[in-house]
Scaffold this motif. Structure first.
Motif, short mmCIF file in Angstrom:
data_model
loop_
_atom_site.label_atom_id
_atom_site.label_comp_id
_atom_site.label_asym_id
_atom_site.label_seq_id
_atom_site.Cartn_x
_atom_site.Cartn_y
_atom_site.Cartn_z
N ALA A 1 -4.07 7.39 1.30
CA ALA A 1 -3.74 6.25 0.44
C ALA A 1 -3.58 6.72 -1.00
O ALA A 1 -4.44 7.44 -1.52
CB ALA A 1 -4.82 5.19 0.54
N ASN A 2 -2.51 6.32 -1.65
CA ASN A 2 -2.30 6.64 -3.07
C ASN A 2 -2.78 5.48 -3.94
O ASN A 2 -3.73 5.63 -4.70
CB ASN A 2 -0.83 6.98 -3.31
N GLU A 3 -2.14 4.34 -3.82
CA GLU A 3 -2.56 3.17 -4.60
C GLU A 3 -2.02 1.93 -3.92
O GLU A 3 -1.22 2.02 -2.99
CB GLU A 3 -2.06 3.26 -6.05
N PHE A 4 -2.48 0.76 -4.39
CA PHE A 4 -1.92 -0.48 -3.85
C PHE A 4 -1.56 -1.42 -4.98
O PHE A 4 -2.05 -1.29 -6.10
CB PHE A 4 -2.86 -1.14 -2.83
N LEU B 1 0.86 -1.19 0.00
CA LEU B 1 0.00 0.00 0.00
C LEU B 1 0.90 1.23 0.00
O LEU B 1 1.74 1.39 0.88
CB LEU B 1 -0.89 -0.03 1.25
N GLU B 2 0.74 2.08 -1.03
CA GLU B 2 1.52 3.32 -1.13
C GLU B 2 0.71 4.46 -0.51
O GLU B 2 -0.48 4.61 -0.81
CB GLU B 2 1.79 3.68 -2.59
N LEU B 3 1.38 5.25 0.33
CA LEU B 3 0.68 6.32 1.06
C LEU B 3 1.47 7.61 1.02
O LEU B 3 2.71 7.60 0.96
CB LEU B 3 0.53 5.90 2.53
#
Ligand SMILES: Nc1ncnc2c1ncn2[C@@H]1O[C@H](COP(=O)(O)OP(=O)(O)O)[C@@H](O)[C@H]1O
Ligand SMILES: [Mg+2]
Length: 370
Positions: free
Chosen positions: A255-258, A244-246
């Motif tokens: 949260a940006n994307e996963f 998980l990119e934050l």
């Protein structure tokens, strides 16, 4: 245990190497007969949408997994009827569409930047008004390394952005003036047991990950990131490793994307964690419990993009490891990475700055210390 892996890039290669240490055989499907993963296992040369080849691989192996998120879900459906496919296809389809991904975050009360669906030039205008400029216009599907994205800073840039991307389904996001970026990687087993990797600090340039450093020592950020990823893993009934990119802003997380797979920001775990993201992914998909993965000291990673200069080989030392994926050089392509491990964050950063300067010619600035 034979594990079928869709995709034979560097992530497949590192999965295959981890598999050898665990006593698992990995067999890959990739359109190229000699992709990076050929160094780590057998490769079946077939397209990613070749349902017959994927079905044959499912029959020949105990479980199927994948190392990139753009495998057509339909190509995996018949294989899933044949035997386990992990991570589950629901996770794969959410990760393939930024709209579904954002709806998932919202349904789980995971905070995220403001966004607006864009299907027309008028929607884009409405997005700019609703979110306020700057915004980032992104294709909903198939983006990676910042591709398929345009930042709009001024209203007179809207037309050009629409012309560049208007042929695809789109989404607009508020531009986040973040303090820094982190990723939370975790692995969930078939029995629901979760192991978390240390929170990782990521620095991108031009949409491509350049440097990762771990662990980020911040109890509030770590517990918020773990809570968010746990909700995702549980709601998706996930099996395997997820990243998980934050964005970190004002002490909070957005949260940006996963990614439903092992992730570039977790490469340092090969040397720097008690268990790597690759080993835990394979253990989970094989039906075993993922293992605890605390950090061993402080690690940093530098991506080698476009070329692997001789200087990258010269810096190798007892605490500095070079991974060369064996790919042919091309501008913007990830060809390898270097990991450094150190006893303190200060020595890690000093080493990473020295290596970065030697290898890339420009001195990295880690301006935001967590
Ligand atoms: N809304 C945003 N605000 C600020 N920076 C962003 C935003 N979206 C993307 N970025 C920057 O671009 C990078 C790549 O974007 P991302 O959405 O993660 O796409 P990709 O699939 O290419 O990794 C991010 O890691 C971040 O540095
Ligand atoms: Mg990203």
């Amino acid at each position: 245990m034979r594990i079928g892996v869709i995709g034979g890039g560097q992530l497949g290669q590192m999965l295959g190497f981890a598999g050898r240490e665990l006593g698992f055989d990995c067999v890959f499907i990739d359109p190229s007969p000699t992709p990076p993963a050929a160094a780590a296992g057998d490769v079946i040369a077939a397209a990613f949408d070749d349902r017959a080849a994927i079905l044959a691989l499912a029959r020949d192996t105990d479980v199927l997994t994948y190392e990139f998120e753009n495998v057509p879900v339909r190509a995996l459906e018949s294989a899933a009827a044949e035997g386990p496919v992990y991570p589950p296809l629901g996770a794969l389809s959410s990760a393939q569409d930024r709209l579904a991904e954002k709806e998932l975050f919202e349904s789980l009360d995971i905070p995220l930047p403001g966004w607006h669906q864009v299907d027309s030039r008028a929607d884009l205008q409405a997005a700019a008004e609703k979110l306020g400029l700057p915004i980032v216009l992104k294709t909903r599907r198939l983006g990676y390394d910042g591709k398929g994205q345009v930042v709009i800073k001024d209203t007179d840039e809207i037309d050009a952005a629409w012309q560049a991307l208007g042929d695809s389904d789109l989404i607009a996001e508020a531009w986040v003036p973040f303090d820094f970026e982190v990723s939370q990687i975790a692995t969930r087993g078939v029995d629901g047991h979760i192991e978390y990797f240390p929170l990782t600090h990521n620095q991108h340039a031009g949409g491509i990950l350049r440097y990762s450093r771990a662990p980020v020592v911040s109890e509030p950020l770590e517990s918020a990131a773990r809570r968010a990823v746990a909700r995702m893993l549980e709601s998706l009934d996930y099996v395997g490793t997820l990243a998980l990119e934050l964005f970190v802003m004002d002490g909070g997380l957005l949260a940006n994307e996963f990614a439903p797979r092992v992730h570039n920001s977790g490469h340092w775990t090969i040397e720097g964690a008690a268990t790597s993201q690759f080993a835990n992914h394979l253990l989970a998909v094989a039906g075993d419990r993922p293992r605890p993965a605390p950090a061993r000291g402080h690690s940093g990673m530098l991506n080698l993009i476009g070329e692997i200069p001789d200087s990258a080989r010269d810096v190798v030392d007892t605490h500095i490891v070079l991974h060369d994926y064996g790919k042919s050089p091309r501008a913007g392509r990830k060809l390898g990475h270097i990991t450094v491990t150190a006893d303190t964050p200060e020595t890690r950063d000093a080493e990473l700055i020295r290596i970065g300067k030697t290898v890339t010619g420009s001195t990295p600035r880690f301006e935001t210390r967590e």
